[in-house]
Motif scaffolding. Structure first.
Motif, PDB file in Angstrom:
ATOM      1  N   VAL A 279       0.841  -1.184   0.000  1.00  0.00           N
ATOM      2  CA  VAL A 279       0.000   0.000   0.000  1.00  0.00           C
ATOM      3  C   VAL A 279       0.884   1.244   0.000  1.00  0.00           C
ATOM      4  O   VAL A 279       1.782   1.389   0.821  1.00  0.00           O
ATOM      5  CB  VAL A 279      -0.921   0.019   1.237  1.00  0.00           C
ATOM      6  CG1 VAL A 279      -1.773   1.273   1.264  1.00  0.00           C
ATOM      7  CG2 VAL A 279      -1.795  -1.216   1.226  1.00  0.00           C
TER       8      VAL A 279
ATOM      9  N   LYS B 198       1.129   4.935   0.834  1.00  0.00           N
ATOM     10  CA  LYS B 198       0.428   5.933   1.641  1.00  0.00           C
ATOM     11  C   LYS B 198       0.608   7.310   1.025  1.00  0.00           C
ATOM     12  O   LYS B 198       1.727   7.773   0.813  1.00  0.00           O
ATOM     13  CB  LYS B 198       0.963   5.919   3.070  1.00  0.00           C
ATOM     14  CG  LYS B 198       0.385   4.770   3.890  1.00  0.00           C
ATOM     15  CD  LYS B 198       0.610   5.038   5.366  1.00  0.00           C
ATOM     16  CE  LYS B 198      -0.056   3.928   6.202  1.00  0.00           C
ATOM     17  NZ  LYS B 198       0.542   3.826   7.527  1.00  0.00           N
TER      18      LYS B 198
ATOM     19  N   ASP C 231      -0.682  10.158   2.371  1.00  0.00           N
ATOM     20  CA  ASP C 231      -0.446  11.184   3.377  1.00  0.00           C
ATOM     21  C   ASP C 231       0.930  10.974   4.006  1.00  0.00           C
ATOM     22  O   ASP C 231       1.505   9.898   3.922  1.00  0.00           O
ATOM     23  CB  ASP C 231      -1.552  11.158   4.442  1.00  0.00           C
ATOM     24  CG  ASP C 231      -1.736   9.750   5.024  1.00  0.00           C
ATOM     25  OD1 ASP C 231      -2.775   9.517   5.655  1.00  0.00           O
ATOM     26  OD2 ASP C 231      -0.834   8.912   4.839  1.00  0.00           O
ATOM     27  N   SER C 232       1.448  12.005   4.649  1.00  0.00           N
ATOM     28  CA  SER C 232       2.779  11.924   5.219  1.00  0.00           C
ATOM     29  C   SER C 232       2.721  11.110   6.498  1.00  0.00           C
ATOM     30  O   SER C 232       3.374  10.166   6.710  1.00  0.00           O
ATOM     31  CB  SER C 232       3.309  13.305   5.544  1.00  0.00           C
ATOM     32  OG  SER C 232       2.530  13.876   6.572  1.00  0.00           O
TER      33      SER C 232
END
Ligand code: HEM
Length: 88
Positions: free
Chosen positions: A83, A85, A87-88
């Motif tokens: 996956v 990601k 976002d941070s």
């Protein structure tokens, strides 16, 4: 499931972490090692250290030369879905 390939998320992989239901990822491929368990030359307890997760590092630390692809050819489930990601 003959000839069928099912991508596996790491969350799904983590659910199969028991002796009776043991999955393991090595180099991006997920294997059902439940039936291999009793045949592992290094024993059950050692193999259990790698179940339910990516065991690539553990595997390579012990026996990087072992041809697991061939040994586990009938145990292959599918690729480990990674996956990304956003976002941070
Ligand atoms: C030994 C296969 C995963 C630990 C072995 C041997 C094979 C094997 C063929 C004998 C090697 C030899 O005598 O040259 C596999 C396969 C694995 C797997 C197909 C993947 C499903 C693991 C994992 C561990 C592990 C995750 C955890 C650390 C060991 C140990 C030995 C061993 C400690 C004994 C080494 C020795 O006595 O010299 N394995 N193994 N193996 N394996 Fe695994």
């Amino acid at each position: 499931t003959h000839g069928r390939v099912t991508p596996v998320s790491s969350k799904e992989l983590a659910r199969h972490n028991t002796r009776e239901d043991a999955w393991m990822a090595i180099r991006g491929k997920v294997y059902n090692v439940t039936r291999y368990m009793d045949f592992h030359p290094g024993g059950v307890d050692e193999l259990m250290r790698g179940v339910g997760r990516d065991a690539t590092k553990l595997f390579d630390e012990v026996h990087a030369w072992v041809n697991y692809q061939q040994l586990l050819i009938k145990c292959f489930i599918g690729p480990l879905r990674t996956v990304v990601k956003m976002d941070s």
